[in-house]
Design a protein around this motif. Structure first.
Motif, short mmCIF file in Angstrom:
data_model
loop_
_atom_site.label_atom_id
_atom_site.label_comp_id
_atom_site.label_asym_id
_atom_site.label_seq_id
_atom_site.Cartn_x
_atom_site.Cartn_y
_atom_site.Cartn_z
N ASN A 164 0.81 -1.21 0.00
CA ASN A 164 0.00 0.00 0.00
C ASN A 164 0.85 1.26 0.00
O ASN A 164 0.34 2.33 -0.32
N CYS A 165 2.11 1.17 0.35
CA CYS A 165 2.94 2.36 0.51
C CYS A 165 3.14 3.07 -0.84
O CYS A 165 3.66 2.47 -1.76
N PRO A 166 2.72 4.32 -0.99
CA PRO A 166 2.85 5.00 -2.27
C PRO A 166 4.29 5.31 -2.64
O PRO A 166 4.62 5.41 -3.82
N ALA A 167 5.16 5.49 -1.63
CA ALA A 167 6.55 5.83 -1.92
C ALA A 167 7.42 4.59 -2.04
O ALA A 167 8.60 4.71 -2.34
N CYS A 181 8.69 2.45 0.20
CA CYS A 181 9.88 2.60 1.02
C CYS A 181 9.97 1.55 2.12
O CYS A 181 10.88 1.61 2.94
N ILE A 182 9.05 0.57 2.18
CA ILE A 182 9.11 -0.47 3.21
C ILE A 182 9.69 -1.74 2.61
O ILE A 182 9.26 -2.17 1.54
N THR A 183 10.70 -2.30 3.28
CA THR A 183 11.29 -3.56 2.84
C THR A 183 11.11 -4.58 3.95
O THR A 183 11.51 -4.33 5.09
N VAL A 203 6.62 9.61 2.95
CA VAL A 203 5.93 10.90 2.94
C VAL A 203 4.98 11.04 4.14
O VAL A 203 4.16 11.95 4.16
N PHE A 204 5.06 10.14 5.12
CA PHE A 204 4.28 10.22 6.35
C PHE A 204 2.79 10.37 6.05
O PHE A 204 2.12 11.25 6.58
N CYS A 205 2.29 9.51 5.16
CA CYS A 205 0.89 9.59 4.76
C CYS A 205 0.01 8.76 5.68
O CYS A 205 -1.19 9.00 5.76
N GLY A 206 0.57 7.74 6.36
CA GLY A 206 -0.24 6.92 7.25
C GLY A 206 -0.97 5.79 6.57
O GLY A 206 -1.79 5.13 7.20
N PHE A 207 -0.69 5.53 5.28
CA PHE A 207 -1.38 4.44 4.59
C PHE A 207 -0.96 3.07 5.15
O PHE A 207 -1.76 2.13 5.14
N CYS A 208 0.29 2.96 5.62
CA CYS A 208 0.74 1.69 6.19
C CYS A 208 -0.05 1.38 7.46
O CYS A 208 -0.44 0.24 7.70
S1 SF4 Z 1 3.67 6.62 6.03
FE1 SF4 Z 1 3.81 4.40 5.63
S2 SF4 Z 1 2.69 4.11 3.69
FE2 SF4 Z 1 3.11 6.34 3.84
S3 SF4 Z 1 5.07 6.60 2.75
FE3 SF4 Z 1 5.61 6.28 4.92
S4 SF4 Z 1 5.99 4.07 5.12
FE4 SF4 Z 1 4.87 4.39 3.15
#
Ligand code: SF4
Ligand code: SF4
Lengths: 174, 141
Positions: free
Chosen positions: A80-83, A85-87, A113-118
């Protein structure tokens, strides 16, 4: 285009305009002196801004009651992470009641981008956005947070425990 | 704007640096002020926004005009790594490739405390030297 101002008896004299302007100044001055809590300006370095309860700061991985990670390495957050950046590197657990667990979980803070989708995607409440803001760093500082940073950093005091544990969760059908 | 503040030139084409400029209005005694059109009078610069071709050329020009310590603050995810847009770009050039960055400030947007901490960390040594100079002048008088 030109603006034509009509002269009336008030605008001929400059004193009424000045008094009107000073009236606004003194009204605001008295208002700010009498009720200082309602002032918009902060005395910044001494008086810190209070972040709201939904502030999205550094990530926190929650732990179970025995201190191990709650994450089941389902990869929903990484998908789900748009950027992107999670491995996550998943491994099989010895305990048959635990499906999987992550042996490596990294978040690249420079791309997040600290969107909170994770946080929204996680089905077992294993990742949360904490209240701490991200600290600045020099070139070459460690910006890739791993498990020891995300779950067991000193400011968390040995990890944040969620309310429900695994057995209670299965019993409750959550 | 007060005396003795560090003046930082701000270059941006996105949303987090205008937000920083706006939030400066409501805070007393911050250790820096922003300038929008005079890099030649500033001692550092805040760079924000996704770097396209024009932005890359202009931040290099602005960096050459800076005076003094020439600090560069990479402000926000877009300028540091491209963020969400960075994945879709074939030829991504970030600020670290073209300028010597002093501090990276990750976040979207970075917190105001972060930039205040970054600037005041760098200026602490400078304040010490000013204080010593004051002592010297006092002795000479
Ligand atoms: S807040 Fe979570 S979903 Fe959003 S960019 Fe950062 S790690 Fe990815
Ligand atoms: S943090 Fe949650 S969503 Fe991400 S892999 Fe672990 S269990 Fe799945």
């Amino acid at each position: 285009m030109s603006i034509v101002k009509k002269e009336n008896s008030l605008s001929k004299w400059y004193l009424p305009g000045i008094l009107k302007g000073l009236g606004i100044t003194f009204r605001n001055l008295i208002k700010n002196l009498t009720s200082r809590d309602e002032m918009l300006t902060l005395n910044y370095p001494e008086e810190k801004y209070e972040y709201g309860p939904r502030f999205k700061g550094n990530h926190v991985l929650t732990v179970k009651k025995d201190g191990s990670l709650r994450c089941t390495a389902c990869m929903l957050c990484a998908t789900n992470c748009p950027a992107d950046c999670i491995t996550i590197v998943a491994a099989e657990h010895d305990d048959p009641s635990v499906e999987k667990y992550p042996i490596n979980y990294e978040i690249d803070i420079l791309r997040c981008v600290f969107c909170g989708f994770c946080e929204e995607a996680c089905p077992v409440d294993a990742i949360r956005m904490g209240p701490e803001w991200q600290v600045p760093g020099v070139n070459g500082a460690s910006f890739i947070n791993n498990i020891s940073e995300l779950a067991y950093r000193p400011s968390l005091g040995g990890g944040i425990k969620t309310v429900l544990d695994d057995e209670e969760r299965i019993k409750g059908g959550i | 704007m007060g005396w003795g503040k560090i003046r930082l030139f701000s270059y941006t084409n996105n949303c987090c640096v205008p937000q920083l400029e706006r939030s400066l209005l409501f805070k007393n005694e911050t250790c820096f002020e922003l300038s929008f059109n005079s890099p030649e009078k500033s001692s550092g610069m805040i760079v924000g926004g996704f770097l396209n071709q024009v932005a890359r050329r202009e931040i290099i020009e602005a960096f050459e005009l800076l005076k003094g310590p020439k600090w560069v603050f990479a402000y926000g995810t877009c300028v540091i790594s491209g963020g969400v847009l960075g994945q879709f770009s074939d030829s991504l050039i970030t600020v670290g490739d073209i300028l010597p960055v002093t501090r990276f400030l990750p976040g979207c947007p970075p917190s105001f405390d972060a930039i205040q901490t970054a600037v005041s960390d760098l200026t602490e040594g400078r304040r010490e030297s000013v204080r010593e100079k004051g002592v010297l002048y006092a002795l000479r008088d």
